[in-house]
Design a protein around this motif. Sequence first.
Motif, mmCIF file in Angstrom:
data_model
loop_
_atom_site.group_PDB
_atom_site.id
_atom_site.type_symbol
_atom_site.label_atom_id
_atom_site.label_comp_id
_atom_site.label_asym_id
_atom_site.label_seq_id
_atom_site.Cartn_x
_atom_site.Cartn_y
_atom_site.Cartn_z
ATOM 1 N N GLY A 80 32.123 7.215 30.216
ATOM 2 C CA GLY A 80 33.365 8.038 30.050
ATOM 3 C C GLY A 80 34.661 7.671 30.920
ATOM 4 O O GLY A 80 34.301 6.672 31.881
ATOM 5 N N TYR A 81 35.405 8.182 30.654
ATOM 6 C CA TYR A 81 36.718 8.055 31.466
ATOM 7 C C TYR A 81 36.778 8.851 32.670
ATOM 8 O O TYR A 81 36.778 10.132 32.411
ATOM 9 N N ALA A 90 42.800 7.494 34.593
ATOM 10 C CA ALA A 90 41.275 7.535 34.349
ATOM 11 C C ALA A 90 41.044 6.059 33.640
ATOM 12 O O ALA A 90 41.687 5.520 33.018
ATOM 13 N N VAL A 91 39.889 5.711 34.334
ATOM 14 C CA VAL A 91 39.229 4.260 33.624
ATOM 15 C C VAL A 91 37.838 4.539 33.161
ATOM 16 O O VAL A 91 37.150 5.424 33.379
ATOM 17 N N LEU A 92 37.437 3.749 32.247
ATOM 18 C CA LEU A 92 36.022 3.618 31.615
ATOM 19 C C LEU A 92 35.026 3.407 32.752
ATOM 20 O O LEU A 92 35.313 2.193 33.521
#
Length: 185
Positions: A80-81, A90-92
């Motif tokens: 998820g992010y 946000a990053v994966l």
Amino acid sequence: MSIFLTPFARARLFPKERRRNTIQDCTPEEFERHLNEHAPLKVLDGYAPFCKLHVHRNWTSTRCLTVPIGDDNRHLLRSGYEARTKDELAVLVRWFEGVEAPVANWLVVILYGREQLAKEGSPIDADWGVVGCLYTMEPEEIPMAPITMMRNALGVEEGGSGVSLDREAYRRSVEFWECNANWRP
């Protein structure tokens, strides 16, 4: 030498809602006191001159940070992010659900020097500030996640440190993280 538990690390290592994948059996104040009163087994150089890693035998029941990925647990990987703070993008990320890691043998405490923390907008009165902690079976650092390396290279404006990307360290990181993942209760 004095060590301070930064608000960034405090929120991640000792969240308001305690979880089994964070530091166990002590308060943030007890953790900070332990670091100031007990010398580490060894001190490792971090990814930049302002970063040091203090290796302590695990005095808690804290579990390892990562679990190896195998055919028996690959189906439990989730992604998820997410952002680490409200100010970051946000990053994966990916993690295991339904897996519990063994109790760690070592706590590898990640420290930044006072000058770097001031540069990043988090001044402290101590010599060193805790920015994270790795929970490991071996008294060694595990590679920084590739996305963290990229964030660091982006600079302090994006939640990083401003340290350029080391391509060889990045390759080693990818090798490790292709075969391992964090876990969540």
